[in-house]
Design an enzyme around this catalytic site. Structure first.
Site, short mmCIF file in Angstrom:
data_model
loop_
_atom_site.label_atom_id
_atom_site.label_comp_id
_atom_site.label_asym_id
_atom_site.label_seq_id
_atom_site.Cartn_x
_atom_site.Cartn_y
_atom_site.Cartn_z
N LYS A 1 -4.24 9.24 -11.76
CA LYS A 1 -3.05 9.59 -12.51
C LYS A 1 -3.33 10.83 -13.37
CE LYS A 1 -1.28 4.83 -13.14
NZ LYS A 1 0.01 4.92 -12.43
N ARG B 1 -0.14 -4.43 -6.16
CA ARG B 1 0.29 -5.26 -5.03
C ARG B 1 -0.90 -5.75 -4.24
NH1 ARG B 1 4.00 -0.59 -2.91
NH2 ARG B 1 3.91 -0.19 -5.15
N1 BES Z 1 0.81 0.36 -13.08
C1 BES Z 1 1.56 1.26 -12.28
C2 BES Z 1 3.07 1.16 -12.50
C3 BES Z 1 3.56 1.56 -13.86
C4 BES Z 1 4.03 2.84 -14.07
C5 BES Z 1 3.61 0.64 -14.89
C6 BES Z 1 4.51 3.19 -15.32
C7 BES Z 1 4.09 1.00 -16.14
C8 BES Z 1 4.54 2.28 -16.36
C9 BES Z 1 1.29 0.97 -10.80
O1 BES Z 1 0.02 0.51 -10.51
C10 BES Z 1 1.47 2.26 -10.05
O2 BES Z 1 0.75 3.16 -10.30
N2 BES Z 1 2.44 2.27 -9.13
C11 BES Z 1 2.71 3.42 -8.33
C12 BES Z 1 2.96 2.95 -6.91
C13 BES Z 1 3.02 4.07 -5.90
C14 BES Z 1 1.70 4.77 -5.80
C15 BES Z 1 3.42 3.49 -4.57
C16 BES Z 1 3.93 4.12 -8.90
O3 BES Z 1 4.87 3.44 -9.35
O4 BES Z 1 3.95 5.34 -8.91
MN MN Z 2 -1.40 2.02 -10.25
#
Ligand code: BES
Ligand code: MN
Ligand code: ZN
Length: 502
Positions: A279, A353
């Site tokens: 990230k 997931r």
């Molecule tokens: N923990 C994050 C989701 C999240 C984002 C929670 C902002 C709280 C605030 C999750 O693990 C994630 O990174 N999801 C990705 C999925 C994608 C790579 C398919 C996302 O939502 O971008």
């Molecule tokens: Mn994530």
């Protein structure tokens, strides 16, 4: 066990309530009730004058403070607007109590009294008590956990006083629930706010053990070796990039005889860097919140066990750190989950997931009557529903409606997203049964839920994507920034519903 600050007071006239601070709610566009009129009389008509000058309107969350009122037992008085009585539900009362306590707990007071609204809103009195009590505690506890000057002070006692004529003893069970729920909400917020240097898979699991011992429910912790022998390779795969080993925690509260069990599964990523699909700083900055689902489940267990609810409750918490270390899972790696399904990892930031795959498969094996999972799963869900509303996805409409109704009664917010079959296209991998990340950003929250659905078999299941409501970026009148304790209240409500019917 620390009982917390709440206590239930006698039904005495407002002017006679002894307190360092007395908080009284005022309805918008309503004449003063007899109890407030009596208080006004003791204050020589101050309240009437404020109302006439437009300074006291009762609009939701309006605060009017009297630092040194004369003629009443309390040393200070604060009036909080409750809004329109016809619109008042648990959420509105919770927020009014929270805003009032937030405004006065910047100073240290030993005894704060909160007067339950008179006249009562269109809610049973026990629900009014619950909402005000939990809101008052939420407003009294700030997130400044590591400040040399905390800036906020939890009152020694928060007394809830009842409208005149109330049979206070009949409210004792409701008061028990309110204190348990308030402690649970505080626990969830504390865990989410804890820095990741303190809260990591091992320390989180130890905290589960401690809560379980104190409150009397069972807690089983699996370490890496056990995870290997139990074929939980999806959890192990995500954990590989961190020097901190994963844990898998199973909680059990068996007080429901031979009735079916409610299984709660909570995403417990104690820090989500994204892994190799790293990230940005901006995206990562609050990612200690990525265990809010697991925190809500532990908190719900604490409350349910304190209340000895006659229900069979299981909890499953996969706990990992998602980091890009030298042994981290790579794009193109394939992991086999507990139920034998293979997962191609195409984005290491879709880690939630993957760990939930093992946890849900294990939960389904225990043949519970129903499953609810809570996960800060997708940014897409926040694009769809904003920061205050959780996505609710299900494989069983009736169960979905029942969970939704409990969430609504609790004064929280979730909204259904569709689970049409064609979304399963997004899960197709060229080399494995599933890919962990869909090829498009569109419909991301649903794609996440569709992935999870592959692991629950035919057990009625609800997925709550709490990425938005679990964390508050900014403060607002009723709420501090940081972990919100989202869905603790809903889970306690659902457990009560389950205890009453299943
Ligand atoms: N923990 C994050 C989701 C999240 C984002 C929670 C902002 C709280 C605030 C999750 O693990 C994630 O990174 N999801 C990705 C999925 C994608 C790579 C398919 C996302 O939502 O971008
Ligand atoms: Mn994530
Ligand atoms: Zn995550």
């Amino acid at each position: 066990m620390n009982k917390g600050p709440l206590s239930l007071g006698a039904a005495v006239p407002l002017a006679e309530v002894p307190a360092d601070y007395l908080v009284v709610g005022v309805w918008e566009n309503e004449p003063f009730s007899p109890s407030i009129a009596a208080l006004d009389a003791r204050l020589d008509g101050d309240l009437t004058r404020l109302k006439e000058s437009g300074d006291l309107t009762g609009k939701a969350l309006e605060l009017v403070a009297f630092p040194s009122p004369r003629g009443i037992a309390a040393r200070r008085l604060c009036l909080v607007g409750l809004g329109k009585i016809a619109k008042a539900g648990r959420a509105e009362l919770h927020d009014a109590a929270a805003a009032a306590l937030r405004s006065i707990t910047g100073k240290r007071y030993d005894r704060v009294a909160f007067a339950l609204p008179d006249p009562s809103p269109p809610l049973p009195l026990h629900e009014t008590l619950l909402a005000c009590a939990v809101g008052a505690v939420q407003g009294s506890v700030g997130p400044g956990i590591r400040k040399s000057d905390p800036g906020r002070f939890l009152p020694g006692t928060i007394v809830l006083t009842c409208p005149p004529g109330t049979d206070v003893r009949s409210l004792e069970p409701a008061f028990g629930r309110a204190s348990a729920e308030a402690r649970a909400l505080t626990l969830a917020r504390e865990l989410v706010n804890a820095p990741p240097c303190d809260l990591f898979p091992q320390s989180f699991a130890e905290r589960c053990q401690l809560v379980a011992r104190e409150r009397g429910f069972s807690c089983e912790i699996w370490d890496e070796q056990r995870l290997r022998s139990e074929r939980m390779n999806a959890i192990l795969g995500i954990a590989q990039g961190s020097d901190r080993p994963p844990r898998f925690v199973t909680l059990r509260h068996r007080h429901g005889g031979d009735r079916g069990a409610l299984a709660l599964v909570g995403k417990g990523v104690t820090f989500d860097s994204g892994g190799l699909s790293l990230k940005t700083n901006e995206q990562m900055i609050d990612m200690k919140c990525d265990m809010a689902g697991a925190a809500a489940v532990l908190a719900a267990f604490q409350a349910v066990a304190e209340l000895k609810l006659p229900v069979n409750l299981f909890g499953f918490l996969p706990l990992v750190e998602n980091l890009p270390g030298g042994r981290a899972v790579k794009l193109g790696d394939v992991l086999m989950a507990r139920n034998g399904k293979t997962i191609e990892v195409l984005n290491t930031d879709a880690e939630g997931r993957v760990i939930l795959a093992d946890a849900l498969a294990y939960a389904a094996e225990q043949t519970p009557g129903h499953i609810v999972d809570l996960a800060t799963l997708t940014g897409s869900c926040m694009i769809a529903l904003g920061t205050e509303i959780a996505g609710l996805m299900t494989n069983n409409e009736a169960w979905g409606e029942r969970v939704r109704a409990a969430v609504r009664r609790a004064g929280e917010r979730a909204w259904p997203l569709p689970m049409d079959e064609d979304f399963e296209e997004l899960l197709k991998s060229k080399v494995a049964d599933l890919r962990n990340a869909p090829p498009t950003r569109y419909g991301g929250a649903i794609a996440g839920a569709k992935f999870l659905q592959q692991f629950v078999g035919d057990v009625p299941w609800v997925h709550l994507d709490i990425a938005g409501p679990a964390w508050a970026d900014h403060d607002s009148p009723a709420r501090d920034p940081g972990g919100t304790g989202a869905f603790v209240r809903s889970l306690v409500e659902l457990a009560h519903d389950y205890a009453a019917t299943d």
